[in-house]
Design a protein around this motif. Sequence first.
Motif, PDB file in Angstrom:
ATOM      1  N   GLY A   1      -8.736 -33.052  16.490  1.00  0.00           N
ATOM      2  CA  GLY A   1      -9.255 -31.693  16.627  1.00  0.00           C
ATOM      3  C   GLY A   1     -10.440 -31.438  15.713  1.00  0.00           C
ATOM      4  O   GLY A   1     -11.433 -30.822  16.127  1.00  0.00           O
TER       5      GLY A   1
ATOM      6  N   GLY B   1     -13.744 -32.143  16.993  1.00  0.00           N
ATOM      7  CA  GLY B   1     -14.190 -31.380  18.161  1.00  0.00           C
ATOM      8  C   GLY B   1     -13.659 -31.879  19.483  1.00  0.00           C
ATOM      9  O   GLY B   1     -14.066 -31.402  20.546  1.00  0.00           O
ATOM     10  N   LYS B   2     -12.757 -32.855  19.432  1.00  0.00           N
ATOM     11  CA  LYS B   2     -12.218 -33.398  20.690  1.00  0.00           C
ATOM     12  C   LYS B   2     -11.035 -32.563  21.152  1.00  0.00           C
ATOM     13  O   LYS B   2     -10.207 -32.138  20.333  1.00  0.00           O
ATOM     14  N   SER B   3     -10.965 -32.362  22.458  1.00  0.00           N
ATOM     15  CA  SER B   3      -9.828 -31.609  22.989  1.00  0.00           C
ATOM     16  C   SER B   3      -8.571 -32.492  22.958  1.00  0.00           C
ATOM     17  O   SER B   3      -8.674 -33.722  22.885  1.00  0.00           O
TER      18      SER B   3
END
Lengths: 253, 310
Positions: B104, B107-109
């Motif tokens: 997270g 910035g990764k879902s």
Amino acid sequence: MNWNGIVAIWRFEMARFFRSIVQSIVSPVLSTSLYFVVFGAAIGSRIEEVEGVSYGAFIVPGLIMLTVLQQSIQNAGFGIYFPKFIGTIFEVLSAPLSAFEIVLGYVGAAATKSLMIGCIILGTSFFFVDITIQHPVWMIGFLVLTAVSFALLGFILGIWARSFEQLNLVPLLVVTPLVFLGGSFYSVTMLPPFWQTVSMFNPVLYLVSGFRWAFFGMADVPIAASLAAIVFFTGACLAVVWWMFRTGYRLKS
Amino acid sequence: MAAIVQVENLTKTYDGGFTALKDVSLDIQEGEILALLGPNGAGKTTLISTICGISNPTSGRVRVGGHDVIEDWRAARSLIGLVPQEIRLEPFEIVGNTVRFSRGLFGKSANPAFIDEVLHDLSLYDKRNARTAELSGGMRRRVLIAKALAHEPRVLFLDEPTAGVDVELRRDMWRLIERLRGEGVTIILTTHYIEEAEMIADRIGVIRSGELLLVEEKADLMRRLGRKELTVELHHPVETLPDRLAEYDLTLSGDGRRLVYGYKAGEERTGITRLLSALQAEGMALIDLQTRESSLEDIFVDLVQEGEGP
């Protein structure tokens, strides 16, 4: 904006709160109940009303403010200090997160926790006194602004502190006295004129006064002054945080 | 091959005045494994910290994937994964959450399937609900690696990844590094285990007192700086060497039964044939011949000691 990053910090910090949920909730409920017993019942029986409001109800905004201030500082301070202390801060600093996003995550979580506790105290107070909130929107506004601004202060202290002792120093020696002397349990009009003037230099007075106005429509200082004080305080804290990240103060070598 | 990490004239001086990096320039190619060797305090961790954005450079420039780490920090950092030297983990958090947290942050879902895969690869899946404080040192190091891999980095920094871990984990880690290389991940590792660098690295960088002494292909380095030794076992012991053999770099063993001849590895003319002819001419009968090549460790020790003086 790295929204996933902000949410990750927020959730991580909230998980810390929920890991110690009993302590997080029972402690403020217990101390609030004790305040009601000691101040409301014992002392309140000798002070029937303050400007038309029963003493028990009069101290409710001050009690909420006291806890929200302390919890905001404590949660945000610990939130950023602990990763520094154990060394996991490297992960946040090396992530693609701006200073604003990091602050939003940590301060947002700290403010959320203290708002939850503030609401629990308000709920607890209904068991002890009758309260009608005259300006609920303003009440929420003041509560949120106070939680955010003091979480910012806690965040600053967490970055500044080099030890747990330093982390607790400012809340203990500065904030708690200011809260107690800021009209949490009395109206400043009850003080001698000299101390009334001195009280005007206490920033917490403006917060408590504004918050109490939202409850009862009465205040020690004009509502505009309360609003200006909290906005100024929030701005000052934001400026310090911005400077800390810009220079890497006690965060980066 | 394009350089995925470019370090140009990087200098880092700390507030106290100590200069940890002195005008370091280095290009790291995409998909390679670079091992950075150096004694303690050489500047390896400072170099990594500066590339990763944890430490501010005093001067110079660093680019990752073509993005400047200062001006275009967000794009640069999103490509990097870092496994720090010391085991630093939130003690009360459970393994699965701390790995998801790392994904997270970058910035990764959420991608539970990928996180599970990483946990499986590092033999952590069974421990996904355990608190990190309950794990052994080796398992916690695996968690650090899982956290660094959680956001699928293109460049992975491993700062002493196998320090203090058991042989099994070290071999697991080497296998993982090999697999990551296969997937195109660029790996930069610092290590004290020369054997590790010798085994898995494509290129070797040697850093000492903040200066990058060299960066070379491992094979070239071994060829250029490596030495070989020929040990000749004699049938009859000798007390002294005949004058005819004085021109050779020979050492006679204490019992007079062995001659050791040193020569540079990789050279076309080693002088072995002439030496053997000379021995035959002197009537010295041989029982056995052995050769030994110097290891990367020997080369590293020579390099590091060179600049230290007497």
